[in-house]
Design an enzyme around this catalytic site. Sequence first.
Site, PDB file in Angstrom:
ATOM      1  N   GLY A   1      71.058  75.533  64.943  1.00 52.63           N
ATOM      2  CA  GLY A   1      71.409  74.912  63.672  1.00 52.63           C
ATOM      3  C   GLY A   1      71.605  75.956  62.589  1.00 52.63           C
TER       4      GLY A   1
ATOM      5  N   ASP B   1      62.766  70.807  75.287  1.00 53.06           N
ATOM      6  CA  ASP B   1      62.780  69.435  74.781  1.00 53.06           C
ATOM      7  C   ASP B   1      61.484  69.184  74.012  1.00 53.06           C
ATOM      8  OD1 ASP B   1      62.927  66.754  74.262  1.00 53.06           O
ATOM      9  OD2 ASP B   1      62.978  66.103  76.357  1.00 53.06           O
TER      10      ASP B   1
ATOM     11  N   ALA C   1      66.036  69.225  63.934  1.00 52.77           N
ATOM     12  CA  ALA C   1      66.075  67.963  63.187  1.00 52.77           C
ATOM     13  C   ALA C   1      67.300  67.162  63.592  1.00 52.77           C
ATOM     14  CB  ALA C   1      66.110  68.226  61.683  1.00 52.77           C
TER      15      ALA C   1
ATOM     16  N   THR D   1      70.012  65.440  61.913  1.00 55.39           N
ATOM     17  CA  THR D   1      70.525  65.512  60.543  1.00 55.39           C
ATOM     18  C   THR D   1      71.792  64.691  60.308  1.00 55.39           C
ATOM     19  OG1 THR D   1      71.735  67.539  61.102  1.00 55.39           O
ATOM     20  CG2 THR D   1      69.525  67.799  60.156  1.00 55.39           C
TER      21      THR D   1
ATOM     22  N   THR E   1      62.868  67.576  53.932  1.00 54.08           N
ATOM     23  CA  THR E   1      64.060  67.308  53.139  1.00 54.08           C
ATOM     24  C   THR E   1      63.780  66.581  51.828  1.00 54.08           C
ATOM     25  OG1 THR E   1      66.159  66.051  53.186  1.00 54.08           O
ATOM     26  CG2 THR E   1      64.360  65.190  54.487  1.00 54.08           C
TER      27      THR E   1
ATOM     28  N   TYR F   1      67.189  58.271  58.047  1.00 50.86           N
ATOM     29  CA  TYR F   1      66.944  59.721  58.134  1.00 50.86           C
ATOM     30  C   TYR F   1      65.745  60.114  57.278  1.00 50.86           C
ATOM     31  CZ  TYR F   1      67.548  64.671  56.969  1.00 50.86           C
ATOM     32  OH  TYR F   1      67.330  66.006  56.745  1.00 50.86           O
TER      33      TYR F   1
ATOM     34  N   TRP G   1      70.445  70.108  50.335  1.00 49.29           N
ATOM     35  CA  TRP G   1      71.851  70.541  50.297  1.00 49.29           C
ATOM     36  C   TRP G   1      72.069  71.865  51.039  1.00 49.29           C
ATOM     37  CZ3 TRP G   1      74.481  69.519  44.899  1.00 49.29           C
ATOM     38  CH2 TRP G   1      74.170  68.229  44.455  1.00 49.29           C
TER      39      TRP G   1
END
Length: 294
Positions: free
Chosen positions: A11, A43, A67, A69, A108, A132, A158
């Site tokens: 990511g 995993d 995550a 997302t 987040t 989410y 962001w």
Amino acid sequence: MLNILVTGSNGQLGSEIKELARDDGTKIPIPNKFFFTNKNSLDITDLDAIYEFVEQNSIHVIINCAAYTAVDKAEIDESNANAINHLAVRNLALISKEKKIKLIHISTDYVFDGKNYKPYMEDDTTHPQSVYGKTKQNGEKAVREINPKNSIIIRTSWVYSCYGTNFVRTMLRLGKERDSLGVIYDQIGTPTYARDLAKTILEIFPKIDNDIVDIYNYSNEGVLSWYDFAKEIMRMAKLKCKLNPIETKEYPTPALRPHYSLLNKSKIKKDFGIVIPYWKDSLDECLKKMGERK
């Protein structure tokens, strides 16, 4: 030397940590061994799999960048979002507590409802408005309830980088493809250059020393809307695309986004003595790295 497990390493944040870990030119002292994993190599929804990996590699620190997302997709895929954002986080916390592993978990701004009038503090009441956000909130709760020693949660907002799918890369692509574009102006926050957050994590994790899981906020400095952000991207990249400010209601999405998601970063700056870059400076750096700064 510490053995450090980084989950979600493909990511945005994981990729930046990976790059910093192999970059001898950085000022970050890294006499450590990193284990970079993704959903195919480990995993984290499988407790036994994590336990075996941790045992075999004598892990001392876990940085959880993994995550789910896909904010809009989560509205119809709650089971998978919950598995990754909540249950997998619970697994990591359980193992961290049992094995005395330091855990840094990334969360987040979506845990808030976006109705505040001043930057959110870490102890402000959470009230997520999307699947989410709710699954990320539950992940936070799991870490705090299990309470592995010397562990923290970092909330950010962001996020963008040279890697993956994000607002900056999308604006660059659309700015080259279209003559005009509508961008939301009534959602306020601050971007986070994933490389800045990655540097901060690598700088502060050796200093974490707490008995109770603590929460910190992190984003770049400054205040802006998505429209302001897009305008600066176009200006720096010298793209001719005309931007039109639009309201959120003109661009409906399955998941509700916070209208206001400014994060107060005074706590992380005070506790760890860090300096956070201004958002325009970080955007400039990212675009230069991508070869898009004109």
